[in-house]
Design a protein around this motif. Structure first.
Motif, PDB file in Angstrom:
ATOM      1  N   HIS A  55     -30.652 -23.654   6.628  1.00 24.09           N
ATOM      2  CA  HIS A  55     -29.911 -24.312   5.429  1.00 24.09           C
ATOM      3  C   HIS A  55     -29.051 -25.350   5.888  1.00 24.09           C
ATOM      4  O   HIS A  55     -28.829 -26.288   5.204  1.00 24.09           O
ATOM      5  N   GLU A 102     -23.747 -17.264   4.517  1.00 19.96           N
ATOM      6  CA  GLU A 102     -25.417 -17.423   4.675  1.00 19.96           C
ATOM      7  C   GLU A 102     -25.887 -16.138   5.164  1.00 19.96           C
ATOM      8  O   GLU A 102     -25.491 -15.760   6.353  1.00 19.96           O
ATOM      9  N   LYS A 145     -23.505 -13.700  -8.850  1.00 23.85           N
ATOM     10  CA  LYS A 145     -24.052 -14.929  -8.355  1.00 23.85           C
ATOM     11  C   LYS A 145     -23.125 -16.097  -7.423  1.00 23.85           C
ATOM     12  O   LYS A 145     -23.327 -16.849  -7.041  1.00 23.85           O
ATOM     13  N   TYR A 178     -19.633 -17.005  -4.937  1.00 20.05           N
ATOM     14  CA  TYR A 178     -19.520 -17.041  -3.596  1.00 20.05           C
ATOM     15  C   TYR A 178     -18.775 -15.792  -3.149  1.00 20.05           C
ATOM     16  O   TYR A 178     -17.587 -15.454  -3.814  1.00 20.05           O
ATOM     17  N   ARG A 217     -29.539 -17.904  -2.487  1.00 20.43           N
ATOM     18  CA  ARG A 217     -29.645 -19.368  -2.197  1.00 20.43           C
ATOM     19  C   ARG A 217     -30.819 -19.488  -1.106  1.00 20.43           C
ATOM     20  O   ARG A 217     -30.664 -18.872  -0.082  1.00 20.43           O
ATOM     21  N   HIS A 250     -32.815 -20.898   2.069  1.00 22.17           N
ATOM     22  CA  HIS A 250     -32.354 -21.299   3.456  1.00 22.17           C
ATOM     23  C   HIS A 250     -33.041 -22.942   3.525  1.00 22.17           C
ATOM     24  O   HIS A 250     -32.563 -23.647   4.192  1.00 22.17           O
ATOM     25  N   ASP A 307     -27.651 -13.525   0.163  1.00 16.35           N
ATOM     26  CA  ASP A 307     -28.985 -14.307   0.029  1.00 16.35           C
ATOM     27  C   ASP A 307     -30.128 -13.510   0.452  1.00 16.35           C
ATOM     28  O   ASP A 307     -31.055 -14.214   1.132  1.00 16.35           O
ATOM     29  N   ARG A 350     -26.365 -14.085  -4.477  1.00 17.91           N
ATOM     30  CA  ARG A 350     -26.447 -15.709  -4.783  1.00 17.91           C
ATOM     31  C   ARG A 350     -27.895 -16.063  -4.677  1.00 17.91           C
ATOM     32  O   ARG A 350     -28.281 -16.819  -5.218  1.00 17.91           O
TER      33      ARG A 350
END
Length: 509
Positions: A116, A271, A415, A417, A343, A345, A313, A341
């Motif tokens: 990421h 992450e 969702k 942080y 997200r 990478h 993630d 979340r």
């Protein structure tokens, strides 16, 4: 006699050729290593030594490897590339001083391993290597990143993807030794080990309060790592396990460290693409930072959490043992979180499954002078955190909150942080558990310095709850130890010495 003359002549000829070859490299024959001053380096703090240091590394690598020596002095440099079989050795009173000129940190080629953090097309770093083996950074010198003097590079990204150089970045390297160094004031993450194997880090001192995103150390998607006997004081997270790419962090030992942070002292996340597996954390002290300077980028001057374990993630976090921690002065001693979340990478990657958090043992922890936020274990509805045991734990916080100082509801924030600061003051002063399975508390001592109006423990949507051998200091009998709802398969014992009143308020019974 003729033979002796002939041999002497040959010795002179070959000696001349050998010395000429070294002269071309601007380097005399050295028995103890390749001293960078023999390649033109100057330790005056002003001369730019990038080319000189790189020449020494290249010459060493060309001869099959060895030791490149940074002697006493202050050697300013831009990006240098470490190569296989080379040890970069810092002698006492040596300083590798980061240049602050953006042009001295060219973007390195996009690595084969994608993550990421490569969205600029590559990375910038003071010391960099990709795909190298048998490398080392050793000695008793200092790496100073001059973080306060760096500015982000012009690019379309912000946050921690803006081109500021890491002090150390090793990608997809094997057989690595980092030993004895002082690492100061990075302009972003101090040291980043990405997709590496067989990594030994010991006896390092990190003090990094030079810029935002000043993580002390990031171990990212690595396998077989030992971090030991080190002191880390950082403006952002202290010791961080990450998974910014497809590889998991696995088979990792963190032991005998003293950690201070204005964010999260020891953390797995944020992450989490590849997840975390088989991690042992032991014999560490978490204490307030000694930094008293002006806050950087409005960073709160608090320790947000002592221990944070999270998946947000995708990926799986499992097989964690945490033993023998002293946690002094953080707002939230323990924060365990499953979020969504989701997200990706890399562009085009898809995160279509919610991850897992399971099989965690936390034992022999003393947390005192904690703030008012409380600790938490929170999964998602239909996706519980599984199999967490807390044994031989002491949790002492400031307390003192009254109704109105906290919210009685806790947002799911699926969702968002993942950060203990998001919850702030929980409705329980010691532990909040939601969406979990098989949670065990044994030999736990709790208390607040000032009487607190909240319940000590709140449990919501839990299958399998065991609470026993609890000492609740200064309990006054005005409220239960545990307040819960939607709980099945539970065995909750009264706190030791409890004589009257309900100690377990199960709201749905």
């Amino acid at each position: 006699m003729m033979n002796i003359l002939r041999i002497s002549f040959l010795v002179l000829i070959f000696g001349f050729v050998s010395n000429s070859a070294y002269a071309e490299l601007d380097c005399p024959i050295q028995s103890d290593g390749y001293n960078i001053t023999n390649y033109g380096a100057k330790g005056d703090g002003e001369f730019l030594n990038t080319k000189s240091i790189q020449k020494a590394i290249d010459a060493c690598a060309a001869k099959g490897g060895g030791k490149v020596i940074i002697p006493a002095g202050v050697f300013k440099s831009g990006s240098i590339i470490l190569k296989s079989n080379v040890e970069l050795h810092f002698e006492h009173n040596s300083v590798l001083l980061s240049s602050i000129n953006v042009a001295d940190f060219p973007l390195q080629p996009m690595p084969k391993y994608r993550s990421h953090k490569d969205q600029l097309g590559g990375f910038n770093a003071l010391i960099y290597a990709e795909g190298q083996e048998n490398i080392a950074l050793t000695g008793s010198g200092t790496i100073d990143g001059q973080g306060p003097l760096h500015t982000p590079m012009p690019n379309p990204y912000a946050g921690d993807i803006d081109g500021r150089p890491r002090n150390i970045l090793l990608i997809s390297c094997k057989n690595i030794k980092i030993d004895g160094l002082r690492m100061l004031n990075a302009s972003i993450w101090n040291q980043h080990y990405l997709d590496c194997e067989d990594l030994f880090i010991s006896n390092i001192y990190v003090y990094s309060h030079g810029s935002r995103n000043n993580d002390g150390i990031d171990i990212d998607g690595c396998r077989r790592v030992v971090l030991s006997n080190s002191i880390i004081d950082s403006d952002d997270d202290g010791i961080v396990l990450k998974s910014t790419g497809a590889a998991a962090c696995e088979d990792i030992v963190i032991t005998n460290c003293v950690v201070s942070s204005f964010c999260n002292a020891i953390k797995a996340g944020t992450e989490t693409t590849g997840g975390f597996k088989n991690i042992s954390i032991s014999n560490c002290v978490i204490k307030p930072s000694k930094e008293k300077g002006k806050p950087i980028w409005d960073t709160p001057r608090i320790g947000v959490s002592g221990l944070s374990l999270m998946i947000v993630d995708g990926g799986t976090l499992e097989g964690f043992t945490v033993n023998n921690l002293t946690i002094h002065g953080t707002e939230s001693p323990i924060y365990i979180r499953l979020g969504n979340r989701a997200r990706p990478h890399t562009p085009g990657a898809v995160v279509n499954t919610i991850g897992e958090v399971k099989n965690i043992s936390i034992s022999n922890v003393v947390a005192y002078d904690a703030g008012t936020w409380g600790s938490s274990i929170t999964g998602l509805e239909g996706h519980p955190i599984k199999n967490v045991s807390l044994n031989n734990i002491q949790l002492f916080s400031k307390g003192g909150l009254k109704m109105g100082d906290f919210s009685t509801t806790v947002e799911e924030d699926e969702k968002g942080y993942p950060h203990a600061i998001t919850y702030g003051n929980l409705p329980s002063h010691t532990l909040y558990v939601r969406h979990a399975e098989n949670i065990s508390l044994n030999n736990v001592t709790i208390g607040t310095t000032t009487p607190d109006s909240r319940f000590p423990i709140i449990v919501d949507d839990v299958d399998g709850l065991q609470v026993r051998n609890i000492v609740w200091k200064n309990a006054d009998g005005t409220k239960p130890l545990v307040k819960g709802k939607a709980i099945s398969n539970h065995a909750v014992e009264a706190p030791l010495g409890w004589t009257d009143g309900d100690y377990f308020d199960l709201m749905d019974e």
